[in-house]
Design a protein around this motif. Structure first.
Motif, short mmCIF file in Angstrom:
data_model
loop_
_atom_site.label_atom_id
_atom_site.label_comp_id
_atom_site.label_asym_id
_atom_site.label_seq_id
_atom_site.Cartn_x
_atom_site.Cartn_y
_atom_site.Cartn_z
N THR A 1 0.67 -0.79 -0.28
CA THR A 1 -0.18 0.03 0.11
C THR A 1 0.96 1.03 0.20
OG1 THR A 1 0.01 0.28 2.14
CG2 THR A 1 -1.76 -1.10 1.20
N VAL A 2 0.46 2.06 -0.91
CA VAL A 2 0.94 3.67 -0.87
C VAL A 2 -0.12 4.90 -0.07
CG1 VAL A 2 3.04 3.30 -2.19
CG2 VAL A 2 1.11 3.51 -3.29
N GLU A 3 -0.22 6.06 -0.04
CA GLU A 3 -0.64 7.03 0.09
C GLU A 3 -0.44 7.87 -0.99
OE1 GLU A 3 -2.69 9.08 4.12
OE2 GLU A 3 -1.02 8.33 4.08
N VAL A 4 -1.61 7.79 -1.43
CA VAL A 4 -1.67 8.79 -2.93
C VAL A 4 -3.20 9.61 -2.50
CG1 VAL A 4 -2.01 9.11 -5.07
CG2 VAL A 4 -0.72 6.92 -4.08
N LEU A 5 -2.43 10.89 -2.59
CA LEU A 5 -3.41 12.28 -2.98
C LEU A 5 -4.53 12.16 -1.07
CD1 LEU A 5 -4.92 12.26 -5.73
CD2 LEU A 5 -3.82 13.41 -5.19
N GLY A 6 -3.78 11.79 0.13
CA GLY A 6 -4.64 11.36 1.60
C GLY A 6 -5.53 10.03 1.53
N LYS B 1 2.61 7.67 -10.02
CA LYS B 1 3.60 7.70 -9.26
C LYS B 1 3.49 6.62 -8.47
CE LYS B 1 5.17 12.34 -9.48
NZ LYS B 1 4.94 13.26 -8.61
N GLY B 2 1.46 6.39 -8.33
CA GLY B 2 1.66 5.12 -7.01
C GLY B 2 1.71 4.12 -7.99
N VAL B 3 1.46 3.29 -8.90
CA VAL B 3 1.99 2.60 -10.36
C VAL B 3 2.97 2.11 -9.88
CG1 VAL B 3 0.89 1.53 -12.17
CG2 VAL B 3 -0.50 2.63 -11.05
N ARG B 4 3.78 3.68 -9.78
CA ARG B 4 5.42 2.34 -10.34
C ARG B 4 5.52 2.32 -8.80
NH1 ARG B 4 9.00 4.73 -13.29
NH2 ARG B 4 7.93 6.30 -14.25
N ASP B 5 5.64 3.08 -7.19
CA ASP B 5 5.68 2.17 -6.01
C ASP B 5 4.76 1.16 -5.92
OD1 ASP B 5 7.24 4.32 -5.77
OD2 ASP B 5 5.79 6.10 -4.90
N LEU B 6 3.45 0.38 -6.89
CA LEU B 6 2.61 -0.76 -6.17
C LEU B 6 3.64 -1.61 -6.92
CD1 LEU B 6 -0.15 1.20 -4.76
CD2 LEU B 6 1.06 0.15 -4.09
N CYS B 7 4.83 -1.31 -8.63
CA CYS B 7 4.71 -2.76 -9.44
C CYS B 7 5.41 -3.87 -8.74
CB CYS B 7 5.16 -1.49 -10.50
SG CYS B 7 4.86 -3.08 -11.87
N SER B 8 6.82 -3.11 -8.53
CA SER B 8 7.20 -4.60 -7.80
C SER B 8 6.56 -5.82 -6.65
CB SER B 8 8.19 -4.13 -7.16
OG SER B 8 9.03 -4.06 -8.00
N ALA B 9 5.53 -4.46 -5.98
CA ALA B 9 5.31 -5.23 -4.65
C ALA B 9 4.31 -6.75 -5.28
CB ALA B 9 4.56 -4.29 -3.73
N GLY B 10 3.05 -5.90 -6.34
CA GLY B 10 2.50 -6.75 -7.16
C GLY B 10 3.03 -7.80 -7.69
N VAL B 11 4.12 -7.33 -8.30
CA VAL B 11 4.70 -8.86 -9.14
C VAL B 11 5.03 -9.91 -8.01
CG1 VAL B 11 7.03 -9.76 -9.92
CG2 VAL B 11 5.59 -7.77 -10.52
N SER B 12 5.55 -9.49 -6.63
CA SER B 12 5.76 -10.16 -5.01
C SER B 12 4.20 -10.89 -4.88
CB SER B 12 6.45 -9.38 -3.76
OG SER B 12 7.72 -8.90 -5.14
#
Length: 273
Positions: free
Chosen positions: A95-100, A205-216
């Protein structure tokens, strides 16, 4: 007791032949991708993903469930009300925080074909760590394509491929190595309905941060699309087992786990051996 010398000689030669006979490899089954994306695009571009230039519409048509909102109404918002128009990243967390608001990866991966049948491991495969080790590079390449082609009102989509020359082929409980296999990853997302046009880059930017976690997540033994392989190691005279990668899809959500806005897909197809 008398023995027939000729018969004894014939039996001895026959037994020696059995011991010396090399193990016969079973013929490999015709390869079919473990998920439908590559097969679907290949109907128009037979040599995809190595060749061909499918449009965004053609790619998205082959990713069922990747655009949950058929029609979207982008709302206006006061830029001052944003969460600093930024993202609070938590590394490889899901998870990441995007736009609150919280953006995240689904807990469970989807490991089904077009008919809802669970996908199975083909006789050619790679280990899960081979895929997770390639995650960062795959994600960087996919997001670079999205950045280069530009973000539209409906978000972005990209596919990238990686060839493996260290794949395995299971035959008669033994592994045959140095097979070639092609992995294709597709990243596809639509801006959530509650997000204005000017915030699409924040979502990216959120998708970029989550991408590797999605593969994992897709390579997770419990919640991903994997299969345990058991084989016999003749050099050690013992059995062993290891986790292999199977193709599948994982969803991304924004502001609630039921609010999906995109997917990360992985699948394998045959490469020349």
């Amino acid at each position: 007791m008398k023995y027939d010398a000729a018969l004894f000689t014939t039996l001895a030669v026959s037994m020696a032949s059995v011991r010396a006979a090399p193990a016969q490899e079973q013929p490999r089954a015709a390869f079919t991708p473990s998920a439908p994306f590559v097969t679907c695009v290949q109907k128009t571009f037979p040599k995809f993903p190595k060749e061909g230039n499918p449009t965004t519409e053609q790619l998205r048509a082959c990713l069922p469930g990747a655009h949950p909102q058929a029609t979207r109404e982008l709302v206006d918002r006061d830029a001052k009300g944003d969460f600093d128009s930024g993202i609070q990243s938590r590394g490889l967390m899901d998870t990441v925080e995007v736009l609150g608001k919280l953006m995240g990866i689904d807990q469970k991966s989807k490991c089904l074909d077009d008919n809802g049948v669970p996908t199975k491991l083909h006789d050619e495969f790679v280990w899960v760590e081979d895929v997770t080790n390639a995650a960062a590079s795959l994600c960087n390449d996919a997001m670079a394509i999205i950045d280069r082609t530009g973000l539209g009102d409906d978000g972005g989509i990209a596919y990238v491929s990686k060839g493996f020359s260290n794949a395995h082929d299971e035959q008669s409980n033994y592994l045959h190595n140095r097979r070639k296999l092609l992995l294709t990853m597709a990243v596809n997302y639509y801006p959530p309905a509650s997000v204005a046009k000017e915030a699409i880059k924040d979502i990216a930017k959120g998708v970029r941060d989550l991408c590797s976690a999605g593969v994992s997540r897709l390579m997770d033994e419990r919640d991903g699309c994997t299969s345990k392989v058991k084989w016999y190691i003749s050099q050690k005279a013992k059995w062993d087992d290891h986790l292999a990668a199977v193709g599948g899809q994982v969803g991304m959500y924004f502001d609630g786990s039921n609010n999906h806005f995109g997917t990360i897909s992985l699948e394998f197809s045959e490469d020349s051996n």
